[in-house]
Design a protein around this motif. Structure first.
Motif, PDB file in Angstrom:
ATOM      1  N   PRO A   1      46.277  50.985  22.185  1.00  0.00           N
ATOM      2  CA  PRO A   1      44.871  50.765  22.563  1.00  0.00           C
ATOM      3  C   PRO A   1      44.210  51.996  23.183  1.00  0.00           C
ATOM      4  O   PRO A   1      42.988  52.156  23.094  1.00  0.00           O
ATOM      5  N   GLU A   2      45.020  52.882  23.742  1.00  0.00           N
ATOM      6  CA  GLU A   2      44.428  54.082  24.360  1.00  0.00           C
ATOM      7  C   GLU A   2      43.845  55.011  23.290  1.00  0.00           C
ATOM      8  O   GLU A   2      43.060  55.917  23.601  1.00  0.00           O
ATOM      9  N   LEU A   3      44.205  54.785  22.035  1.00  0.00           N
ATOM     10  CA  LEU A   3      43.696  55.651  20.960  1.00  0.00           C
ATOM     11  C   LEU A   3      42.447  55.077  20.274  1.00  0.00           C
ATOM     12  O   LEU A   3      41.908  55.682  19.353  1.00  0.00           O
ATOM     13  N   VAL A   4      42.001  53.899  20.718  1.00  0.00           N
ATOM     14  CA  VAL A   4      40.798  53.304  20.112  1.00  0.00           C
ATOM     15  C   VAL A   4      39.575  54.102  20.566  1.00  0.00           C
ATOM     16  O   VAL A   4      39.437  54.409  21.738  1.00  0.00           O
ATOM     17  N   SER A   5      38.732  54.484  19.600  1.00  0.00           N
ATOM     18  CA  SER A   5      37.489  55.157  19.995  1.00  0.00           C
ATOM     19  C   SER A   5      36.323  54.494  19.278  1.00  0.00           C
ATOM     20  O   SER A   5      36.506  53.845  18.247  1.00  0.00           O
ATOM     21  N   SER A   6      35.115  54.672  19.838  1.00  0.00           N
ATOM     22  CA  SER A   6      33.986  53.874  19.354  1.00  0.00           C
ATOM     23  C   SER A   6      33.540  54.297  17.948  1.00  0.00           C
ATOM     24  O   SER A   6      32.793  53.581  17.304  1.00  0.00           O
ATOM     25  N   ASP A   7      34.003  55.458  17.460  1.00  0.00           N
ATOM     26  CA  ASP A   7      33.620  55.828  16.091  1.00  0.00           C
ATOM     27  C   ASP A   7      34.645  55.357  15.059  1.00  0.00           C
ATOM     28  O   ASP A   7      34.566  55.700  13.885  1.00  0.00           O
TER      29      ASP A   7
ATOM     30  N   ARG B   1      32.941  48.543  14.627  1.00  0.00           N
ATOM     31  CA  ARG B   1      31.517  48.413  14.270  1.00  0.00           C
ATOM     32  C   ARG B   1      30.845  47.284  15.058  1.00  0.00           C
ATOM     33  O   ARG B   1      29.712  47.407  15.490  1.00  0.00           O
ATOM     34  N   VAL B   2      31.547  46.174  15.176  1.00  0.00           N
ATOM     35  CA  VAL B   2      30.966  45.049  15.899  1.00  0.00           C
ATOM     36  C   VAL B   2      31.635  44.980  17.253  1.00  0.00           C
ATOM     37  O   VAL B   2      32.801  44.625  17.352  1.00  0.00           O
ATOM     38  N   GLY B   3      30.904  45.351  18.282  1.00  0.00           N
ATOM     39  CA  GLY B   3      31.550  45.359  19.593  1.00  0.00           C
ATOM     40  C   GLY B   3      30.605  44.924  20.666  1.00  0.00           C
ATOM     41  O   GLY B   3      29.391  44.935  20.485  1.00  0.00           O
ATOM     42  N   GLY B   4      31.154  44.528  21.774  1.00  0.00           N
ATOM     43  CA  GLY B   4      30.336  44.232  22.942  1.00  0.00           C
ATOM     44  C   GLY B   4      29.797  42.825  22.951  1.00  0.00           C
ATOM     45  O   GLY B   4      29.656  42.186  21.910  1.00  0.00           O
ATOM     46  N   ALA B   5      29.483  42.379  24.150  1.00  0.00           N
ATOM     47  CA  ALA B   5      28.928  41.038  24.324  1.00  0.00           C
ATOM     48  C   ALA B   5      27.455  41.070  23.941  1.00  0.00           C
ATOM     49  O   ALA B   5      26.849  42.142  23.904  1.00  0.00           O
ATOM     50  N   PRO B   6      26.879  39.891  23.644  1.00  0.00           N
ATOM     51  CA  PRO B   6      25.438  39.877  23.354  1.00  0.00           C
ATOM     52  C   PRO B   6      24.637  40.449  24.518  1.00  0.00           C
ATOM     53  O   PRO B   6      25.012  40.300  25.678  1.00  0.00           O
TER      54      PRO B   6
ATOM     55  N   ILE C   1      25.773  48.157  10.566  1.00  0.00           N
ATOM     56  CA  ILE C   1      25.352  48.400   9.173  1.00  0.00           C
ATOM     57  C   ILE C   1      26.345  49.365   8.523  1.00  0.00           C
ATOM     58  O   ILE C   1      26.427  50.539   8.902  1.00  0.00           O
ATOM     59  N   ARG C   2      27.109  48.846   7.561  1.00  0.00           N
ATOM     60  CA  ARG C   2      28.245  49.603   7.011  1.00  0.00           C
ATOM     61  C   ARG C   2      27.852  50.911   6.341  1.00  0.00           C
ATOM     62  O   ARG C   2      28.630  51.858   6.291  1.00  0.00           O
ATOM     63  N   ALA C   3      26.620  50.954   5.804  1.00  0.00           N
ATOM     64  CA  ALA C   3      26.193  52.183   5.104  1.00  0.00           C
ATOM     65  C   ALA C   3      25.884  53.316   6.076  1.00  0.00           C
ATOM     66  O   ALA C   3      25.767  54.467   5.666  1.00  0.00           O
ATOM     67  N   ILE C   4      25.725  52.990   7.354  1.00  0.00           N
ATOM     68  CA  ILE C   4      25.388  54.029   8.339  1.00  0.00           C
ATOM     69  C   ILE C   4      26.673  54.582   8.953  1.00  0.00           C
ATOM     70  O   ILE C   4      27.433  53.837   9.575  1.00  0.00           O
ATOM     71  N   PRO C   5      26.942  55.881   8.747  1.00  0.00           N
ATOM     72  CA  PRO C   5      28.193  56.423   9.290  1.00  0.00           C
ATOM     73  C   PRO C   5      28.204  56.417  10.816  1.00  0.00           C
ATOM     74  O   PRO C   5      27.188  56.738  11.446  1.00  0.00           O
ATOM     75  N   LEU C   6      29.346  56.034  11.387  1.00  0.00           N
ATOM     76  CA  LEU C   6      29.502  56.134  12.845  1.00  0.00           C
ATOM     77  C   LEU C   6      29.769  57.581  13.211  1.00  0.00           C
ATOM     78  O   LEU C   6      29.545  58.013  14.334  1.00  0.00           O
ATOM     79  N   LYS C   7      30.284  58.308  12.217  1.00  0.00           N
ATOM     80  CA  LYS C   7      30.578  59.720  12.412  1.00  0.00           C
ATOM     81  C   LYS C   7      30.174  60.442  11.127  1.00  0.00           C
ATOM     82  O   LYS C   7      30.513  59.979  10.032  1.00  0.00           O
ATOM     83  N   LEU C   8      29.491  61.577  11.259  1.00  0.00           N
ATOM     84  CA  LEU C   8      29.053  62.300  10.064  1.00  0.00           C
ATOM     85  C   LEU C   8      30.211  63.079   9.464  1.00  0.00           C
ATOM     86  O   LEU C   8      31.183  63.394  10.141  1.00  0.00           O
ATOM     87  N   LYS C   9      30.058  63.391   8.180  1.00  0.00           N
ATOM     88  CA  LYS C   9      31.091  64.144   7.450  1.00  0.00           C
ATOM     89  C   LYS C   9      30.891  65.649   7.648  1.00  0.00           C
ATOM     90  O   LYS C   9      29.770  66.105   7.774  1.00  0.00           O
TER      91      LYS C   9
END
Ligand code: NMN
Length: 335
Positions: free
Chosen positions: A51-57, A62-67, A153-161
């Protein structure tokens, strides 16, 4: 040599991001879904073990956090403007003439021609290639922070190439709901006895304004980039001479750009583009209400500047209302 979990995770994220790009942005997957899903589960398992290696990108995040209780506000560093309209060839011709007079230009302009998508304008901020914030247009100066929804939105990259990334890049574009997804969503709503959406634009707006990102994640939203806002780009990656080339650069960085966008030479060619898109309007996968025609040369854009809340160098060339279409389609433009 066996890879460390860190290396394995990095390699899986890169591979999945590439498959995601091929699938959602290029519309040309190179592996079967089962293979994508297998690698995705492998990444999920590794992240659960470390779990220490999980990063938000990571694509698993993609789906995270409480409402949210409510959306917070975002001040746009560069205002998000609207566009002047043209409703016929005479309006368009007058627009071109105004620009030519202002620049004292005898020759023709290069125009970047784009379908005018019927969705919602958003601004997405990347820092060193990582998506950090997204906002609605709002009143043009202040929008709502919809970062958690945009991330779904899956088409939007969380990280650019790529490695040639500016420290700060604000991408502007349209979130919309393709017609097939809209039909499916409404069919589902009908079966469940829920309220149906009046049109794809309302469905896109309703989906983006959900306080619970888990709901937005289930909505078939798509995004096309069409401009940049604030950029901090000391290496000059975006110092292209033309708006069209900038869009190609955004695409190279992994952002979806509408495949119907064309660079054309001169007023007659821009009108031909309008006609062509108008003719093909019903066969497009999404709703549009016109085309946007922009002077592509960035020096010319700068020289033309802005009036009130719109650039002088771009126009929304609107289509006639749907019911008028059949009669107008046969009429040629007088240029
Ligand atoms: O929720 P995600 O992970 O984006 O996937 C949704 C669906 O799209 C899944 O069925 C997945 O298999 C598919 N997909 C396929 C590819 C591919 O390259 N074949 C890429 C991204 C998503």
């Amino acid at each position: 040599m066996k890879q460390s979990p860190e290396q394995q995770i990095a390699a899986l994220r890169l591979q999945l991001a590439e498959y995601n790009y091929q699938y959602y942005v290029l519309d040309a997957p190179t592996v079967p879904d089962a293979e994508y899903d297998r690698l995705y589960r492998e990444l999920q398992q590794l992240e659960q073990q470390h779990p220490e290696l999980v990063s938000s990108d990571s694509p698993t995040q993609r789906v995270g956090g409480a409402p949210l209780a409510k959306f917070s506000q975002v001040q746009h560093s560069i205002p998000m403007l609207s566009l002047d309209n043209a409703f016929d060839a005479a309006d368009f011709s007058a627009f071109v003439k105004r620009m030519r007079d202002r620049l004292d230009l005898a020759g023709e302009f290069s125009f970047c021609c784009e379908p005018k998508l019927d969705g919602l304008a958003v601004s997405i901020r990347y820092e060193n290639g990582v998506l950090v914030q997204a906002a609605t247009r709002g009143d043009g100066n202040t929008g709502e922070d919809i970062t958690t929804n945009i991330r779904t939105i899956r088409a939007i990259p969380l990280k650019l190439k790529g490695d040639n990334l500016p420290p700060v890049l604000e991408v502007r574009g349209e979130v919309f709901m393709p017609l097939a997804g809209f039909a499916q969503l409404n069919e589902q709503a009908r079966q469940q006895g829920d309220k149906v959406f009046a049109n794809p634009r309302n469905a896109a707006a309703g989906s983006l304004r959900q306080l619970d990102p888990a709901i937005t994640a289930k909505r078939p939203l798509m995004f096309y980039a069409y401009a940049v806002g604030l950029v901090d780009d000391p290496a000059g990656y975006l110092n292209n001479s033309c708006h069209y080339q900038r869009l190609q650069q955004l695409k190279d960085w992994g952002l979806p750009v509408c495949p119907e966008i064309r660079l054309v030479e001169g007023e007659t060619a821009a009108l031909a583009y309008y006609q062509d898109i108008l003719t093909r309007r019903a066969s497009l996968a999404y709703e549009i209400d016109g085309v946007v025609i922009k002077v592509s040369n960035l020096n010319q854009q700068q020289a033309l500047g802005f009036v009130a809340r719109a650039p002088r160098w771009a126009i929304a060339f609107k289509f006639p209302a749907q019911e008028m279409l059949t009669t107008l389609l046969d009429v040629d433009f007088q240029v």
